[in-house]
Design a protein around this motif. Structure first.
Motif, mmCIF file in Angstrom:
data_model
loop_
_atom_site.group_PDB
_atom_site.id
_atom_site.type_symbol
_atom_site.label_atom_id
_atom_site.label_comp_id
_atom_site.label_asym_id
_atom_site.label_seq_id
_atom_site.Cartn_x
_atom_site.Cartn_y
_atom_site.Cartn_z
ATOM 1 N N ILE A 136 0.848 -1.182 0.000
ATOM 2 C CA ILE A 136 0.000 0.000 0.000
ATOM 3 C C ILE A 136 0.888 1.238 0.000
ATOM 4 C CG2 ILE A 136 -0.194 0.048 2.532
ATOM 5 C CD1 ILE A 136 -3.053 1.154 2.150
ATOM 6 N N ALA A 137 0.476 2.271 -0.726
ATOM 7 C CA ALA A 137 1.163 3.564 -0.728
ATOM 8 C C ALA A 137 0.266 4.580 -0.038
ATOM 9 C CB ALA A 137 1.470 4.004 -2.161
ATOM 10 N N LEU A 138 0.837 5.347 0.895
ATOM 11 C CA LEU A 138 0.097 6.341 1.671
ATOM 12 C C LEU A 138 0.412 7.732 1.131
ATOM 13 C CD1 LEU A 138 0.799 4.957 5.278
ATOM 14 C CD2 LEU A 138 -0.990 4.266 3.660
ATOM 15 N N ILE A 139 -0.603 8.404 0.579
ATOM 16 C CA ILE A 139 -0.411 9.699 -0.068
ATOM 17 C C ILE A 139 -0.683 10.812 0.940
ATOM 18 C CG2 ILE A 139 -0.987 11.100 -2.084
ATOM 19 C CD1 ILE A 139 -2.290 8.617 -3.323
ATOM 20 N N MET A 140 0.353 11.586 1.249
ATOM 21 C CA MET A 140 0.280 12.612 2.288
ATOM 22 C C MET A 140 -0.511 13.833 1.832
ATOM 23 S SD MET A 140 0.774 13.847 5.203
ATOM 24 C CE MET A 140 1.540 12.443 6.007
ATOM 25 N N GLY A 141 -1.010 14.579 2.810
ATOM 26 C CA GLY A 141 -1.793 15.774 2.555
ATOM 27 C C GLY A 141 -0.967 17.051 2.546
ATOM 28 N N MET A 142 -1.673 18.170 2.456
ATOM 29 C CA MET A 142 -1.045 19.488 2.380
ATOM 30 C C MET A 142 -0.157 19.753 3.601
ATOM 31 S SD MET A 142 -2.881 23.175 2.627
ATOM 32 C CE MET A 142 -2.724 23.101 4.411
ATOM 33 N N SER A 143 1.031 20.215 3.327
ATOM 34 C CA SER A 143 2.050 20.596 4.313
ATOM 35 C C SER A 143 2.642 19.402 5.056
ATOM 36 C CB SER A 143 1.519 21.620 5.326
ATOM 37 O OG SER A 143 0.769 21.011 6.366
ATOM 38 N N GLY A 144 2.154 18.185 4.784
ATOM 39 C CA GLY A 144 2.629 17.022 5.513
ATOM 40 C C GLY A 144 3.886 16.406 4.938
ATOM 41 N N VAL A 145 4.577 15.630 5.784
ATOM 42 C CA VAL A 145 5.787 14.919 5.382
ATOM 43 C C VAL A 145 5.702 13.485 5.897
ATOM 44 C CG1 VAL A 145 7.213 17.004 5.331
ATOM 45 C CG2 VAL A 145 7.052 15.686 7.448
ATOM 46 N N MET A 146 6.657 12.652 5.478
ATOM 47 C CA MET A 146 6.645 11.230 5.820
ATOM 48 C C MET A 146 6.504 10.975 7.316
ATOM 49 S SD MET A 146 9.563 9.462 3.421
ATOM 50 C CE MET A 146 10.858 10.680 3.674
ATOM 51 N N GLU A 147 7.212 11.777 8.107
ATOM 52 C CA GLU A 147 7.218 11.552 9.555
ATOM 53 C C GLU A 147 5.825 11.645 10.170
ATOM 54 O OE1 GLU A 147 11.396 12.838 8.469
ATOM 55 O OE2 GLU A 147 9.349 13.322 7.842
ATOM 56 N N ASP A 148 4.928 12.371 9.512
ATOM 57 C CA ASP A 148 3.577 12.549 10.051
ATOM 58 C C ASP A 148 2.760 11.258 10.021
ATOM 59 O OD1 ASP A 148 4.031 15.269 10.527
ATOM 60 O OD2 ASP A 148 3.366 15.833 8.519
ATOM 61 N N TRP A 149 3.170 10.271 9.214
ATOM 62 C CA TRP A 149 2.427 9.019 9.138
ATOM 63 C C TRP A 149 2.654 8.128 10.355
ATOM 64 C CZ3 TRP A 149 -1.579 8.456 6.247
ATOM 65 C CH2 TRP A 149 -1.645 8.993 4.956
#
Length: 324
Positions: free
Chosen positions: A34-47
């Motif tokens: 699965i690929a997780l597509i981040m939202g506005m202003s977000g980065v990988m660490e936020d997941w």
């Protein structure tokens, strides 16, 4: 929580360098990733911690959109950012990662869900006859749209008001802190934040992560512009009913009003809304309830794609036999 895997960089055709992590790498070839597509202003660490926990059960790809976090833009880029371009970056990345990633479930959060809708409705997205959607060499067997919208959403996020509140900051550091605190507070809701010390501490942690990672205001402004330029409602009919689609949205979302998800359910008539034990969930949805609940719910949806594919294949086989 274990340390994240090493950051790797993929270069797109136009020269952008997309930084990414892969969790559950040892499961590649065994379980559909699965690929997780981040939202506005977000980065990988936020997941985190969703990405790590989900990665125990299947391969998980997270990355930074161009120009933010560990990713960069081409030296000669004209800063014309669009949802289509960010969707193309993802397709290039998946193709570049090789055959193990050419069949990948997609989950999009907030702007990431807007990107996912754009990707699923591209003119060259074609049904594969087995319950999936083929897009430029990538097969998508199922989709999850989390806390997202079809257009510039209604909510409490008002960039102009945030800018005004930070205008009197005495330093760049103070301004960044004020902005990060204000934006992160909008990911939750006041009663939840003050209801326990754990919640207040989690918010403080999210603010710290925000301040410790690279989030250029110029790129965030371009992302806001990209969202405002697209209304997916006229195109949602293109998403085939054979593609299992799950909608996750909490009633206390302050960034993207809960009512925005009704446009998605109206346009994607076969989509289902995740039933949660508690609907008092904010925009940072996986910080509410337990991480295991989200992992179990996501995997249950992804596993349902197998049944859709099997039913679709059986239906086509029966139809072919009836013609003989």
């Amino acid at each position: 929580m274990a340390a994240p895997p090493p950051t790797t960089t993929f270069e797109t055709k136009d020269g952008a360098k997309i930084a990414y992590h892969v969790y559950g790498k040892d499961l590649l070839g065994k379980v559909t990733p699965i690929a997780l597509i981040m939202g506005m202003s977000g980065v990988m660490e936020d997941w985190s911690p969703l990405s790590e926990t989900l990665g125990i059960t299947r391969p998980v790809l997270v990355w930074d959109h161009r120009g933010i976090g560990h990713s960069s833009v081409p030296a000669d880029w004209d800063y014309d950012l669009s949802l289509q371009l960010m969707a193309s970056d993802l397709l290039e990345l998946l193709n570049g990662l090789g055959k193990d990633w050419q069949n990948t479930h997609l989950l999009g959060w907030s702007m990431g869900g807007h990107i996912l809708q754009t990707l699923l409705t591209l003119p060259d997205a074609k049904e594969d006859g087995k319950g999936g959607l083929n897009i430029r060499g990538i097969r998508v067997p199922s989709a999850i749209l989390a806390a997202t919208m079809t257009k510039m959403p209604r909510g409490d996020f008002k960039p102009d008001e945030l800018e005004a509140a930070a205008a009197n900051a005495k330093s760049k550091e103070e301004r960044n802190k004020l902005m990060s605190e204000a934006i992160m507070a909008l990911q939750y809701f006041p009663e939840w934040i003050t209801s326990s010390q754990d919640h207040a501490s989690l918010l403080a942690h999210r603010v710290k992560v925000s301040l410790d990672t690279r989030r250029p205001q110029e790129i965030i402004g371009l992302q806001i512009g990209a969202i405002g330029a697209v209304d997916t409602r006229p195109d949602l009919y293109r998403i085939p009913q054979t593609l299992p689609t799950l909608v996750i949205h909490g009633k206390r979302d302050r960034m993207v009003a809960y009512s925005e998800s009704e446009h998605i359910l109206k346009g994607i008539k076969h989509a289902t809304r995740l039933d949660t034990p508690n609907d008092q969930i904010g925009h940072f949805w996986f910080d509410f309830l337990t991480t295991n609940f989200w992992v179990d719910s996501i995997n249950a949806h992804l596993d349902s794609a197998k049944h859709v594919q099997a039913a679709t294949a059986n239906s086509k086989t029966s139809a072919q036999q009836s013609k003989l």
